[in-house]
Structure formats: structure tokens, C-alpha cells
Design a protein around this motif. Structure first.
Motif, short mmCIF file in Angstrom:
data_model
loop_
_atom_site.label_atom_id
_atom_site.label_comp_id
_atom_site.label_asym_id
_atom_site.label_seq_id
_atom_site.Cartn_x
_atom_site.Cartn_y
_atom_site.Cartn_z
N MET A 1 37.64 17.93 23.48
CA MET A 1 39.26 17.79 23.96
C MET A 1 39.46 18.60 25.23
O MET A 1 38.87 19.77 25.16
CB MET A 1 39.84 18.09 22.80
CG MET A 1 41.35 17.84 22.79
SD MET A 1 41.19 16.04 22.81
CE MET A 1 43.03 16.03 22.13
N PRO A 2 40.02 17.96 26.12
CA PRO A 2 40.31 18.78 27.31
C PRO A 2 41.35 19.95 26.94
O PRO A 2 42.01 19.84 26.18
CB PRO A 2 40.74 18.02 28.51
CG PRO A 2 41.28 16.56 27.29
CD PRO A 2 40.40 16.68 26.49
N SER A 3 41.11 20.96 27.65
CA SER A 3 42.25 21.86 27.52
C SER A 3 43.33 21.91 28.06
O SER A 3 43.58 21.03 29.27
CB SER A 3 41.65 23.41 28.07
OG SER A 3 41.37 23.40 29.55
N VAL A 4 44.40 22.53 27.76
CA VAL A 4 45.84 22.45 28.35
C VAL A 4 46.01 23.18 29.54
O VAL A 4 45.74 24.32 29.60
CB VAL A 4 46.89 22.72 27.28
CG1 VAL A 4 48.33 22.21 27.79
CG2 VAL A 4 46.65 21.69 26.02
N ALA A 5 46.60 22.59 30.57
CA ALA A 5 46.48 23.42 31.77
C ALA A 5 48.17 23.48 32.41
O ALA A 5 48.81 22.60 32.02
CB ALA A 5 45.74 23.01 32.94
N PRO B 1 44.47 27.60 38.04
CA PRO B 1 43.53 26.46 38.48
C PRO B 1 43.08 25.40 37.40
O PRO B 1 43.19 25.46 36.34
CB PRO B 1 42.02 27.60 38.65
CG PRO B 1 42.71 28.80 37.63
CD PRO B 1 43.84 28.72 37.77
N PRO B 2 42.69 24.31 38.12
CA PRO B 2 42.49 23.24 37.10
C PRO B 2 41.06 23.40 36.27
O PRO B 2 40.10 24.22 36.67
CB PRO B 2 42.08 22.01 38.07
CG PRO B 2 42.00 22.45 39.36
CD PRO B 2 42.53 23.82 39.32
N VAL B 3 41.09 23.08 35.21
CA VAL B 3 40.15 23.03 34.16
C VAL B 3 39.46 22.42 34.14
O VAL B 3 39.62 20.82 33.95
CB VAL B 3 40.65 23.64 32.67
CG1 VAL B 3 39.72 23.72 31.71
CG2 VAL B 3 41.78 24.68 32.96
N ALA C 1 44.34 18.57 32.20
CA ALA C 1 43.60 18.38 33.43
C ALA C 1 42.77 17.04 33.49
O ALA C 1 42.30 16.69 32.58
CB ALA C 1 42.61 19.45 33.73
N LEU C 2 43.07 16.32 34.55
CA LEU C 2 42.40 14.96 34.76
C LEU C 2 41.26 15.19 35.84
O LEU C 2 41.18 15.98 36.85
CB LEU C 2 43.25 14.21 35.23
CG LEU C 2 44.58 13.72 34.47
CD1 LEU C 2 45.40 13.05 35.27
CD2 LEU C 2 43.98 13.12 33.16
#
Length: 128
Positions: free
Chosen positions: A14-18, A5-7, A32-33
Motif C-alpha cells: 500500500m503506498p504511503s500518504v504524502a 518529498p514524494p514517496v 504518491a503516484l
């Protein structure tokens, strides 16, 4: 395998890596954008233009009513002044006529002048 699922991205972090597993088995990893929010075209004013126009019309109407009230007050005062001036003129002219009529030194026109110095009064009868 199921796709991850998208985060959601929290602001100022900092966004997490998906990672996403494609149907052919490949794995794609990335950030995730968040969907882009469209900019509002024009912001609506807090107050409607119709309401502003109605309010301005009311202010103009009140100003006109105040002006008409002052105009009627001015006309009433001018009428009272003219009435007082006419009354004053009548009193002064009437007094001048009364002085002319009742003055002792004034010449009386009309009537008959009788010289009674030579008249003789005998037994309460007047003989001229």
C-alpha cells in the motif's frame, strides 16, 4: 515550509500518504503516484532480419553446391558406364569377326582355290 518529498511506492504494498504544503499555506494530502511507463511500441526481434536473410542465403548456397556435386558425380558415372558399354561392344564385335575369319566351316571369299589331287611330284618339283 518546504514541500514533502514524494514517496516511492513498492510493488504489492500500500503506498504511503504524502502531504504537500502549498505556497499559500494550504496542505494537500494524498497518495504518491508513480510516473506511468509508456508501453513499448514494438519489441525488436532478438536477431536482425539481415542476419536471418544472410543465413538463409548460406543454406541455399550449400544446398545448391551439394546438388551440383551430385550432378557432377552422376555425369562422371554415366560417362564411365557409356565407356564400358562401348568397350564391351567392341570386344563382342571383334570376337564375332575373329570367329568369322578363323572358322573352318566358313566360306572364304577371294583368293584362288587349287585342286592338288591330280598334281604329280617328281624329284622334288611340283608339276601340275
Amino acid at each position: 515550509m518546504r514541500p514533502a518529498p514524494p514517496v516511492s511506492v513498492q510493488p504489492h504494498t500500500m503506498p504511503s500518504v504524502a502531504s504537500v504544503v502549498l505556497p499559500d499555506g494550504r496542505i494537500v494530502t494524498g497518495y504518491a503516484l508513480n510516473p506511468m511507463q509508456p508501453e513499448p511500441a514494438t519489441a525488436k526481434p532478438a536477431v536482425s532480419r539481415v542476419a536471418v536473410n544472410i543465413a538463409l542465403g548460406g543454406v541455399g548456397f550449400l544446398a545448391a553446391c551439394g546438388g551440383l556435386l551430385l550432378l557432377t558425380t552422376f555425369i562422371a558415372a554415366l560417362t564411365a558406364l557409356i565407356t564400358q558399354l562401348i568397350t564391351l561392344a567392341a570386344v563382342i564385335f571383334g570376337g564375332w569377326i575373329a570367329v568369322q575369319i578363323f572358322s573352318a566351316s566358313g566360306h572364304r571369299s577371294g583368293g584362288t582355290t587349287v585342286n592338288i589331287r591330280k598334281a604329280v611330284i617328281k624329284r622334288n618339283h611340283f608339276h601340275s
